[in-house]
Design a protein around this motif. Structure first.
Motif, mmCIF file in Angstrom:
data_model
loop_
_atom_site.group_PDB
_atom_site.id
_atom_site.type_symbol
_atom_site.label_atom_id
_atom_site.label_comp_id
_atom_site.label_asym_id
_atom_site.label_seq_id
_atom_site.Cartn_x
_atom_site.Cartn_y
_atom_site.Cartn_z
ATOM 1 N N THR A 1 0.822 -1.205 0.000
ATOM 2 C CA THR A 1 0.000 0.000 0.000
ATOM 3 C C THR A 1 0.855 1.252 0.000
ATOM 4 O O THR A 1 0.570 2.219 -0.726
ATOM 5 C CB THR A 1 -0.953 -0.005 1.215
ATOM 6 O OG1 THR A 1 -1.762 -1.181 1.170
ATOM 7 C CG2 THR A 1 -1.842 1.216 1.209
ATOM 8 N N VAL A 2 1.901 1.260 0.796
ATOM 9 C CA VAL A 2 2.820 2.410 0.834
ATOM 10 C C VAL A 2 3.440 2.645 -0.532
ATOM 11 O O VAL A 2 3.691 3.789 -0.935
ATOM 12 C CB VAL A 2 3.912 2.189 1.905
ATOM 13 C CG1 VAL A 2 5.028 3.223 1.759
ATOM 14 C CG2 VAL A 2 3.314 2.243 3.303
ATOM 15 N N TRP B 1 -5.320 3.041 -3.745
ATOM 16 C CA TRP B 1 -5.807 2.250 -2.623
ATOM 17 C C TRP B 1 -5.036 0.941 -2.495
ATOM 18 O O TRP B 1 -4.626 0.353 -3.499
ATOM 19 C CB TRP B 1 -7.287 1.899 -2.822
ATOM 20 C CG TRP B 1 -8.206 3.068 -2.744
ATOM 21 C CD1 TRP B 1 -8.371 4.055 -3.676
ATOM 22 C CD2 TRP B 1 -9.097 3.391 -1.674
ATOM 23 N NE1 TRP B 1 -9.298 4.969 -3.255
ATOM 24 C CE2 TRP B 1 -9.765 4.580 -2.037
ATOM 25 C CE3 TRP B 1 -9.393 2.779 -0.461
ATOM 26 C CZ2 TRP B 1 -10.716 5.183 -1.203
ATOM 27 C CZ3 TRP B 1 -10.340 3.364 0.372
ATOM 28 C CH2 TRP B 1 -10.985 4.553 -0.007
ATOM 29 N N SER C 1 -1.764 8.525 -6.267
ATOM 30 C CA SER C 1 -2.950 8.298 -5.443
ATOM 31 C C SER C 1 -3.571 6.938 -5.754
ATOM 32 O O SER C 1 -3.529 6.467 -6.883
ATOM 33 C CB SER C 1 -3.986 9.396 -5.714
ATOM 34 O OG SER C 1 -3.457 10.673 -5.399
ATOM 35 N N THR D 1 -3.588 -3.644 -5.245
ATOM 36 C CA THR D 1 -3.683 -2.185 -5.231
ATOM 37 C C THR D 1 -4.466 -1.726 -6.452
ATOM 38 O O THR D 1 -4.520 -2.425 -7.471
ATOM 39 C CB THR D 1 -2.301 -1.510 -5.248
ATOM 40 O OG1 THR D 1 -1.605 -1.857 -6.454
ATOM 41 C CG2 THR D 1 -1.472 -1.915 -4.040
ATOM 42 N N TYR E 1 1.250 6.768 8.371
ATOM 43 C CA TYR E 1 -0.210 6.683 8.312
ATOM 44 C C TYR E 1 -0.669 5.233 8.132
ATOM 45 O O TYR E 1 -1.566 4.761 8.856
ATOM 46 C CB TYR E 1 -0.718 7.560 7.170
ATOM 47 C CG TYR E 1 -2.081 7.204 6.629
ATOM 48 C CD1 TYR E 1 -3.241 7.431 7.377
ATOM 49 C CD2 TYR E 1 -2.226 6.650 5.353
ATOM 50 C CE1 TYR E 1 -4.506 7.112 6.860
ATOM 51 C CE2 TYR E 1 -3.472 6.340 4.836
ATOM 52 C CZ TYR E 1 -4.606 6.565 5.593
ATOM 53 O OH TYR E 1 -5.839 6.246 5.082
ATOM 54 N N VAL E 2 -0.071 4.522 7.192
ATOM 55 C CA VAL E 2 -0.502 3.141 6.933
ATOM 56 C C VAL E 2 -0.204 2.257 8.140
ATOM 57 O O VAL E 2 -1.003 1.382 8.492
ATOM 58 C CB VAL E 2 0.168 2.592 5.658
ATOM 59 C CG1 VAL E 2 -0.205 1.133 5.442
ATOM 60 C CG2 VAL E 2 -0.231 3.423 4.445
ATOM 61 N N VAL F 1 -4.944 5.786 0.235
ATOM 62 C CA VAL F 1 -3.661 6.483 0.312
ATOM 63 C C VAL F 1 -3.614 7.708 -0.600
ATOM 64 O O VAL F 1 -2.547 8.129 -1.039
ATOM 65 C CB VAL F 1 -2.455 5.546 0.060
ATOM 66 C CG1 VAL F 1 -2.251 4.618 1.239
ATOM 67 C CG2 VAL F 1 -2.607 4.738 -1.221
ATOM 68 N N TYR G 1 -4.758 11.673 4.809
ATOM 69 C CA TYR G 1 -3.833 11.647 5.950
ATOM 70 C C TYR G 1 -2.931 12.870 6.083
ATOM 71 O O TYR G 1 -2.181 12.991 7.060
ATOM 72 C CB TYR G 1 -2.953 10.398 5.860
ATOM 73 C CG TYR G 1 -2.098 10.295 4.622
ATOM 74 C CD1 TYR G 1 -0.826 10.866 4.557
ATOM 75 C CD2 TYR G 1 -2.539 9.593 3.504
ATOM 76 C CE1 TYR G 1 -0.028 10.750 3.417
ATOM 77 C CE2 TYR G 1 -1.757 9.465 2.368
ATOM 78 C CZ TYR G 1 -0.506 10.043 2.321
ATOM 79 O OH TYR G 1 0.276 9.927 1.195
ATOM 80 N N ARG H 1 3.612 8.860 4.273
ATOM 81 C CA ARG H 1 2.596 7.818 4.095
ATOM 82 C C ARG H 1 2.845 6.574 4.937
ATOM 83 O O ARG H 1 1.888 6.008 5.493
ATOM 84 C CB ARG H 1 2.482 7.439 2.614
ATOM 85 C CG ARG H 1 1.424 6.382 2.333
ATOM 86 C CD ARG H 1 1.447 5.936 0.879
ATOM 87 N NE ARG H 1 0.907 6.948 -0.013
ATOM 88 C CZ ARG H 1 0.873 6.811 -1.347
ATOM 89 N NH1 ARG H 1 1.350 5.698 -1.907
ATOM 90 N NH2 ARG H 1 0.365 7.765 -2.099
ATOM 91 N N GLU I 1 -3.526 11.571 -0.600
ATOM 92 C CA GLU I 1 -2.963 12.403 0.465
ATOM 93 C C GLU I 1 -4.024 13.101 1.307
ATOM 94 O O GLU I 1 -3.803 13.386 2.483
ATOM 95 C CB GLU I 1 -1.988 13.431 -0.113
ATOM 96 C CG GLU I 1 -0.640 12.832 -0.480
ATOM 97 C CD GLU I 1 0.429 13.880 -0.700
ATOM 98 O OE1 GLU I 1 0.082 15.053 -0.945
ATOM 99 O OE2 GLU I 1 1.621 13.520 -0.624
#
Length: 241
Positions: A158-159, A166, A164, A182, A219-220, A203, A208, A216, A205
């Motif tokens: 995910t990172v 998911w 942009s 993803t 956040y994840v 994910v 978060y 990022r 921006e």
């Protein structure tokens, strides 16, 4: 005009469009986006199952408020507008018009579907735990070895989303297993990959930035504290019926 009327007319008309005029992938995606809409009434912004501040400090109240009332609401508004245009296009047998709307349907329809799933798969910290030996934990162990390995793989994947998009845990009906995937932008998982969405991490921006700026990974990593595992497991059970 309700979305039920729009959807029913659009789907009926799509069945009568010459397949030589519309590529199979276009027919498949159109059907998926349209059938995912509600059975009655226009699409609407869903209420959150918790207060805007309930996920703090993982996600602050200001981010939740903006994300829900501004970003998600915009997708809903634009999706309804696109569905009305689609109704007019299919009623007029305007193949070019139908094709031209695919991008808006994919982006706004996906944005609505993705965010609705996203709000549901979160809960205040400590409210939901992944029970050992349950259907979800068992499926995760079969695919990844254990929960920690799953979290590590989904976090890294995910990172690594460029721009942009998911990160998803999805159920693959063909293999009967869960897997990480993803999607770019607001592409909806099931309509574009065939995987049934179980757990999604946004994910973009705007999801978060106020708390984490451009970091990022932090956040994840933090979002695992507010996952609603009960909802994720219920989705798996529904997908495997």
């Amino acid at each position: 005009m309700t979305s039920k009327v729009i959807l029913d007319k659009a789907l009926r008309a799509a069945l009568n469009v010459n397949s030589a005029k519309l590529p199979q992938e276009l027919l498949k995606s159109s059907s998926a986006y349209l059938s995912a809409a509600a059975a009655a009434g226009k699409q609407s912004l869903p209420d959150l199952p918790y207060d805007y501040s309930a996920l703090a400090p993982t996600i602050d109240a200001e981010t939740m408020t903006i994300h829900h009332t501004k970003h998600h609401n915009t997708y809903v508004t634009n999706l309804n507008a696109s569905l009305e245009k689609l109704d007019a296009a299919v009623s007029a047998s305007d193949v070019s018009g139908i094709i031209a709307l695919q991008g808006a349907l994919k982006f706004n329809g996906g944005g609505h579907l993705n965010h609705t799933l996203f709000w549901e798969n979160m809960a205040p910290a400590g409210q939901s735990e992944l029970g050992a030996g349950g259907p979800l934990a068992t499926a995760i162990a079969e695919s990844f070895g254990d929960v920690d390995k799953f979290k590590a793989e989904m976090t890294a994947t995910t990172v690594a989303v460029q721009g942009s998009g998911w990160g998803w845990l999805g159920y693959n009906p063909k293999t009967g297993k869960v897997q990480v995937a993803t999607c770019a932008n607001q592409d909806p998982l099931q309509a574009t990959t065939g995987l049934v969405p179980l757990l999604g991490i946004d994910v973009w921006e705007h999801a978060y930035y106020l708390n984490y700026q451009n970091v990022r990974p932090d956040y994840v990593k933090a979002i695992w504290d507010v996952i609603n595992w009960d909802v994720v497991e219920s989705r798996l059970l529904a997908a495997t019926k």
